[in-house]
Structures are given as structure tokens and as C-alpha cells.
Design a protein around this motif. Structure first.
Motif, PDB file in Angstrom:
ATOM      1  N   ALA A 252       0.830  -1.207   0.000  1.00  0.00           N
ATOM      2  CA  ALA A 252       0.000   0.000   0.000  1.00  0.00           C
ATOM      3  C   ALA A 252       0.865   1.258   0.000  1.00  0.00           C
ATOM      4  O   ALA A 252       1.695   1.449   0.880  1.00  0.00           O
ATOM      5  CB  ALA A 252      -0.927   0.007   1.209  1.00  0.00           C
ATOM      6  N   PHE A 253       0.633   2.124  -0.977  1.00  0.00           N
ATOM      7  CA  PHE A 253       1.359   3.397  -1.063  1.00  0.00           C
ATOM      8  C   PHE A 253       0.955   4.340   0.061  1.00  0.00           C
ATOM      9  O   PHE A 253       1.741   5.136   0.524  1.00  0.00           O
ATOM     10  CB  PHE A 253       1.082   4.039  -2.425  1.00  0.00           C
ATOM     11  CG  PHE A 253       1.770   5.352  -2.613  1.00  0.00           C
ATOM     12  CD1 PHE A 253       3.130   5.405  -2.820  1.00  0.00           C
ATOM     13  CD2 PHE A 253       1.053   6.536  -2.569  1.00  0.00           C
ATOM     14  CE1 PHE A 253       3.784   6.626  -2.996  1.00  0.00           C
ATOM     15  CE2 PHE A 253       1.692   7.754  -2.739  1.00  0.00           C
ATOM     16  CZ  PHE A 253       3.064   7.801  -2.951  1.00  0.00           C
ATOM     17  N   THR A 254      -0.301   4.251   0.501  1.00  0.00           N
ATOM     18  CA  THR A 254      -0.828   5.187   1.489  1.00  0.00           C
ATOM     19  C   THR A 254      -0.730   4.687   2.928  1.00  0.00           C
ATOM     20  O   THR A 254      -1.121   5.395   3.844  1.00  0.00           O
ATOM     21  CB  THR A 254      -2.305   5.505   1.178  1.00  0.00           C
ATOM     22  OG1 THR A 254      -3.021   4.269   1.116  1.00  0.00           O
ATOM     23  CG2 THR A 254      -2.432   6.243  -0.147  1.00  0.00           C
ATOM     24  N   ASN A 255      -0.233   3.496   3.131  1.00  0.00           N
ATOM     25  CA  ASN A 255      -0.112   2.946   4.482  1.00  0.00           C
ATOM     26  C   ASN A 255       1.183   3.455   5.104  1.00  0.00           C
ATOM     27  O   ASN A 255       2.269   3.098   4.661  1.00  0.00           O
ATOM     28  CB  ASN A 255      -0.108   1.416   4.420  1.00  0.00           C
ATOM     29  CG  ASN A 255      -0.041   0.761   5.774  1.00  0.00           C
ATOM     30  OD1 ASN A 255       0.333   1.374   6.758  1.00  0.00           O
ATOM     31  ND2 ASN A 255      -0.393  -0.508   5.832  1.00  0.00           N
ATOM     32  N   PRO A 256       1.108   4.290   6.138  1.00  0.00           N
ATOM     33  CA  PRO A 256       2.317   4.850   6.738  1.00  0.00           C
ATOM     34  C   PRO A 256       3.292   3.784   7.260  1.00  0.00           C
ATOM     35  O   PRO A 256       4.487   4.021   7.308  1.00  0.00           O
ATOM     36  CB  PRO A 256       1.807   5.713   7.885  1.00  0.00           C
ATOM     37  CG  PRO A 256       0.366   5.884   7.663  1.00  0.00           C
ATOM     38  CD  PRO A 256      -0.104   4.767   6.782  1.00  0.00           C
TER      39      PRO A 256
END
Length: 75
Positions: A24-28
Motif C-alpha cells: 500500500a502506497f498510502t499505508n504509513p
């Protein structure tokens, strides 16, 4: 940070579980800012050691599922 008189600024986003593997690109928890040279290049040229340090996550690792794009969207 500084090494051998050179300043290293984070200019790349490194994906611990690579996007091509469903990361996931948006998972910190999956994305970390790193400098390109030597940091990001080192991670990908030393995958076994990077994996041991938690900088790369591969299928079968405990964090594999939670770093996936599908798991992140369903939160």
C-alpha cells in the motif's frame, strides 16, 4: 543525516512491501522516506540484510498482510 561529509536527505519513498507485490502506497507503516544514495540503493542491493532489519517485507513475513493495499483500504 551526514556521512563522510555528505548530507543525505530523504528524497525517495521506500515501500517495505513493494507496490508491485501489492504494498500500500498510502499505508504509513509501509512507506518510509529515505535518501537515494546510499540508503535506497543499499536496501535493494542487499535484500537479505534489509529484510532482517525490517526494511523489506516479503511474503511469509509477519507484516506481509497488514502492509498490503487491500488490508489498508479495508480499515
Amino acid at each position: 543525516w551526514e556521512q563522510n561529509g555528505q548530507e543525505h536527505r530523504p528524497v525517495d519513498l521506500h515501500h517495505r512491501r513493494e507496490m508491485g507485490m501489492g504494498g500500500a502506497f498510502t499505508n504509513p507503516a509501509n512507506v518510509m522516506p529515505v535518501c537515494r544514495t546510499p540508503c535506497h540503493e543499499w536496501i535493494h542491493s542487499h535484500p537479505q540484510e534489509a529484510r532482517r532489519l525490517g526494511l523489506l517485507v516479503c511474503e511469509g513475513d509477519p507484516e506481509w498482510l497488514e502492509l498490503g493495499a487491500r488490508a489498508w483500504r479495508n480499515r
